[in-house]
Design a protein around this motif. Structure first.
Motif, PDB file in Angstrom:
ATOM      1  N   ILE A   1      64.099  78.144  68.381  1.00  0.00           N
ATOM      2  CA  ILE A   1      63.922  79.200  67.375  1.00  0.00           C
ATOM      3  C   ILE A   1      65.237  79.451  66.655  1.00  0.00           C
ATOM      4  O   ILE A   1      65.276  79.588  65.419  1.00  0.00           O
ATOM      5  CB  ILE A   1      63.408  80.484  68.041  1.00  0.00           C
TER       6      ILE A   1
ATOM      7  N   VAL B   1      64.363  86.127  72.700  1.00  0.00           N
ATOM      8  CA  VAL B   1      63.062  86.355  73.324  1.00  0.00           C
ATOM      9  C   VAL B   1      62.644  87.814  73.169  1.00  0.00           C
ATOM     10  O   VAL B   1      61.505  88.114  72.788  1.00  0.00           O
ATOM     11  CB  VAL B   1      63.111  85.952  74.812  1.00  0.00           C
TER      12      VAL B   1
ATOM     13  N   VAL C   1      61.470  88.486  69.670  1.00  0.00           N
ATOM     14  CA  VAL C   1      60.116  88.010  69.386  1.00  0.00           C
ATOM     15  C   VAL C   1      59.085  88.940  70.032  1.00  0.00           C
ATOM     16  O   VAL C   1      58.031  89.213  69.458  1.00  0.00           O
ATOM     17  CB  VAL C   1      59.934  86.553  69.868  1.00  0.00           C
ATOM     18  N   ILE C   2      59.414  89.414  71.215  1.00  0.00           N
ATOM     19  CA  ILE C   2      58.525  90.398  71.841  1.00  0.00           C
ATOM     20  C   ILE C   2      58.392  91.620  70.934  1.00  0.00           C
ATOM     21  O   ILE C   2      57.287  92.103  70.679  1.00  0.00           O
ATOM     22  CB  ILE C   2      59.064  90.790  73.234  1.00  0.00           C
TER      23      ILE C   2
ATOM     24  N   TRP D   1      58.879  91.807  67.758  1.00  0.00           N
ATOM     25  CA  TRP D   1      58.166  91.423  66.530  1.00  0.00           C
ATOM     26  C   TRP D   1      56.657  91.426  66.774  1.00  0.00           C
ATOM     27  O   TRP D   1      55.877  91.972  65.981  1.00  0.00           O
ATOM     28  CB  TRP D   1      58.666  90.052  66.073  1.00  0.00           C
ATOM     29  N   SER D   2      56.238  90.802  67.860  1.00  0.00           N
ATOM     30  CA  SER D   2      54.803  90.777  68.131  1.00  0.00           C
ATOM     31  C   SER D   2      54.299  92.187  68.447  1.00  0.00           C
ATOM     32  O   SER D   2      53.151  92.521  68.146  1.00  0.00           O
ATOM     33  CB  SER D   2      54.484  89.810  69.268  1.00  0.00           C
ATOM     34  N   GLN D   3      55.153  92.990  69.032  1.00  0.00           N
ATOM     35  CA  GLN D   3      54.760  94.383  69.277  1.00  0.00           C
ATOM     36  C   GLN D   3      54.515  95.101  67.957  1.00  0.00           C
ATOM     37  O   GLN D   3      53.518  95.790  67.775  1.00  0.00           O
ATOM     38  CB  GLN D   3      55.854  95.081  70.079  1.00  0.00           C
TER      39      GLN D   3
ATOM     40  N   SER E   1      49.568  97.360  72.861  1.00  0.00           N
ATOM     41  CA  SER E   1      49.591  96.762  71.524  1.00  0.00           C
ATOM     42  C   SER E   1      50.505  95.540  71.513  1.00  0.00           C
ATOM     43  O   SER E   1      50.265  94.583  70.766  1.00  0.00           O
ATOM     44  CB  SER E   1      50.035  97.790  70.483  1.00  0.00           C
ATOM     45  N   GLN E   2      51.532  95.572  72.345  1.00  0.00           N
ATOM     46  CA  GLN E   2      52.391  94.385  72.446  1.00  0.00           C
ATOM     47  C   GLN E   2      51.601  93.202  72.985  1.00  0.00           C
ATOM     48  O   GLN E   2      51.652  92.097  72.451  1.00  0.00           O
ATOM     49  CB  GLN E   2      53.575  94.698  73.367  1.00  0.00           C
TER      50      GLN E   2
ATOM     51  N   GLY F   1      49.287  91.971  70.344  1.00  0.00           N
ATOM     52  CA  GLY F   1      50.018  91.283  69.287  1.00  0.00           C
ATOM     53  C   GLY F   1      50.469  89.900  69.717  1.00  0.00           C
ATOM     54  O   GLY F   1      50.354  88.931  68.965  1.00  0.00           O
ATOM     55  N   MET F   2      50.923  89.830  70.945  1.00  0.00           N
ATOM     56  CA  MET F   2      51.398  88.555  71.460  1.00  0.00           C
ATOM     57  C   MET F   2      50.263  87.537  71.552  1.00  0.00           C
ATOM     58  O   MET F   2      50.406  86.370  71.178  1.00  0.00           O
ATOM     59  CB  MET F   2      52.015  88.804  72.833  1.00  0.00           C
TER      60      MET F   2
ATOM     61  N   PHE G   1      49.327  86.389  68.102  1.00  0.00           N
ATOM     62  CA  PHE G   1      50.288  85.397  67.613  1.00  0.00           C
ATOM     63  C   PHE G   1      49.989  84.031  68.214  1.00  0.00           C
ATOM     64  O   PHE G   1      50.008  83.022  67.524  1.00  0.00           O
ATOM     65  CB  PHE G   1      51.713  85.824  67.979  1.00  0.00           C
TER      66      PHE G   1
ATOM     67  N   THR H   1      56.890  76.699  67.558  1.00  0.00           N
ATOM     68  CA  THR H   1      58.049  77.292  68.226  1.00  0.00           C
ATOM     69  C   THR H   1      57.738  77.605  69.691  1.00  0.00           C
ATOM     70  O   THR H   1      58.239  76.936  70.585  1.00  0.00           O
ATOM     71  CB  THR H   1      58.482  78.573  67.507  1.00  0.00           C
TER      72      THR H   1
ATOM     73  N   PHE I   1      56.920  82.273  77.725  1.00  0.00           N
ATOM     74  CA  PHE I   1      57.189  83.469  76.931  1.00  0.00           C
ATOM     75  C   PHE I   1      56.300  84.618  77.369  1.00  0.00           C
ATOM     76  O   PHE I   1      56.755  85.757  77.529  1.00  0.00           O
ATOM     77  CB  PHE I   1      56.959  83.168  75.451  1.00  0.00           C
TER      78      PHE I   1
END
Lengths: 233, 233
Positions: A170, A184, A187-188, A190-192, B191-192, B195-196, B199, B208, B215
DNA sequence: CCTTTTCGAGAGCACCGCTCTCGTCTGAGA
DNA sequence: TCTCAGACGAGAGCGGTGCTCTCGAAAAGG
């Protein structure tokens, strides 16, 4: 070598733009699912088959809108960061998250287009990769700037080798150099962020966290801590 | 007062079940967007109009599938928790998150149906509320059990009054009593998680974080800490 | 037995994405 | 300047969609 030499060229560029704009307006109102080539053509006073002179298929038109959406939300994140100095990374982080949410709330169908269920037969073309990266790069950039100023409390997470390698990939792909553990966690976060906005926009919070402003503020603050940013000044 | 008195009643129940099952199969293969009443009818050897004797509209059929999906993912979370003792809350948390992801990966279109972009004209009927709550209730339940055993390090987040009130409303609606700050963090984690998974399933990680197993493990562990659970034994 | 209700089939409506054909008009090269 | 290939819009049409309506048959209940 002028960009629009002949009248035909100019008309083509202009019409392509108008089609995209009309489609975007319909997307905003009706959602991607109900975006109809025929309706776009009708609104432009042409017949549906004529649109195929400009876009080879509905999916292609949609791809253009997807790219625009990525650019829109990515630009919002970048502008929010650029408006604040790098030595206030927490404020930058907060501004970015808020700007992303604000953009999503203002353009819910565009948000759904890029972060929601993908269109069934659709496969993301290469052109969407760069615009799609703008949001994560903007978020990572804030952390990198903070790290460069010694303002990032790097978490001491132990990562398995595979994950560390993916984090390094990444870093390479985004060009934003950060410790793997921070990448890491970013990214967590971001997805949250995306999950939270999806919940808000798609109605998962209906009846409980509405309005979601206070919850969003709290979540952004927690995630700011989580990625290692210092508390707000 | 038998559940299926006459032959006609029995046939109706049976056919309703068959329609739903065929639709579910098509949903799994094609996705909600391409789920077609006519195709379902064709597969059952009937004409499309006959389906309207059983479901008033495509949206209604979809609602049944949505409820099933909520029950499926909720049941997966509940079973994962029930398989482990309450005094190992971190293991429970991990098992729940893993089960939810596994279910989503096994049933991506069903997951998209409930956590992805909502169908445009669609409005969730009352019947979906209870099934939809099963996942968050299962997650909150693990934390409540841990809290009751004194195994939860309650975070000392300061919450604005409005958010505290919303957290209290969630406690009331779910029947899972927890400190407001924990409830908020749990919703963030939920929500995390969503979202994960989005994704992962929707291709945002393409190129990626594929595969996303490591992850996911890392994220679940971080979220476990985040909500105040003790580290794994 | 006879009436009411339920059911499946079929035709049809309005829409969709997309293809093909056919005149028309433009613009670039001879 | 003229000509001809290429771009263009309109129209018809194909196969698909959700949904409605009608009609005849069959089942259920009085």
């Amino acid at each position: 070598m002028n960009a629009s030499r002949t009248a035909r060229d100019r008309a083509r560029v202009e019409l392509t733009r108008e089609i995209k704009e009309t489609a975007r307006r319909q997307l905003a109102v009706e959602g991607a699912q109900r975006l109809s080539l025929r309706a776009v053509a009708r609104e432009l006073g042409m017949v549906s088959s004529a649109l195929y002179r400009y876009f080879p298929s509905r999916d292609d038109l949609l791809t253009q809108l997807i790219i625009d959406a990525y650019d829109g939300i990515g630009g919002a994140a970048e502008q929010a960061a650029a408006a604040l100095p790098a030595d206030r990374p927490q404020a930058r982080w907060h501004a970015q998250c808020t700007a992303i949410r604000a953009w999503a709330r203002a353009n819910p169908h565009e948000f759904a287009l890029v972060y929601g269920t993908p269109v069934p037969g659709y496969e993301a073309p290469e052109d969407t990769v760069a615009p799609a990266s703008r949001v994560p790069i903007a978020l990572l950039g804030t952390l990198r700037d903070a790290d460069a100023l010694g303002l990032l409390a790097g978490p001491a997470d132990e990562l398995p080798a595979g994950l560390a390698a993916q984090a390094a990939a990444i870093t390479e792909a985004t060009g934003v150099s950060l410790p793997a553990a921070v990448t890491v966690r970013a990214v967590i976060a971001w997805s949250q962020l995306s999950g939270m906005i999806s919940f808000e926009l798609f109605g998962t919070f209906a009846g409980t966290l509405e309005p979601a402003d206070a919850f969003f503020e709290a979540a952004v603050a927690r995630m700011s801590d989580f990625v290692g940013l210092p508390p707000a000044a």
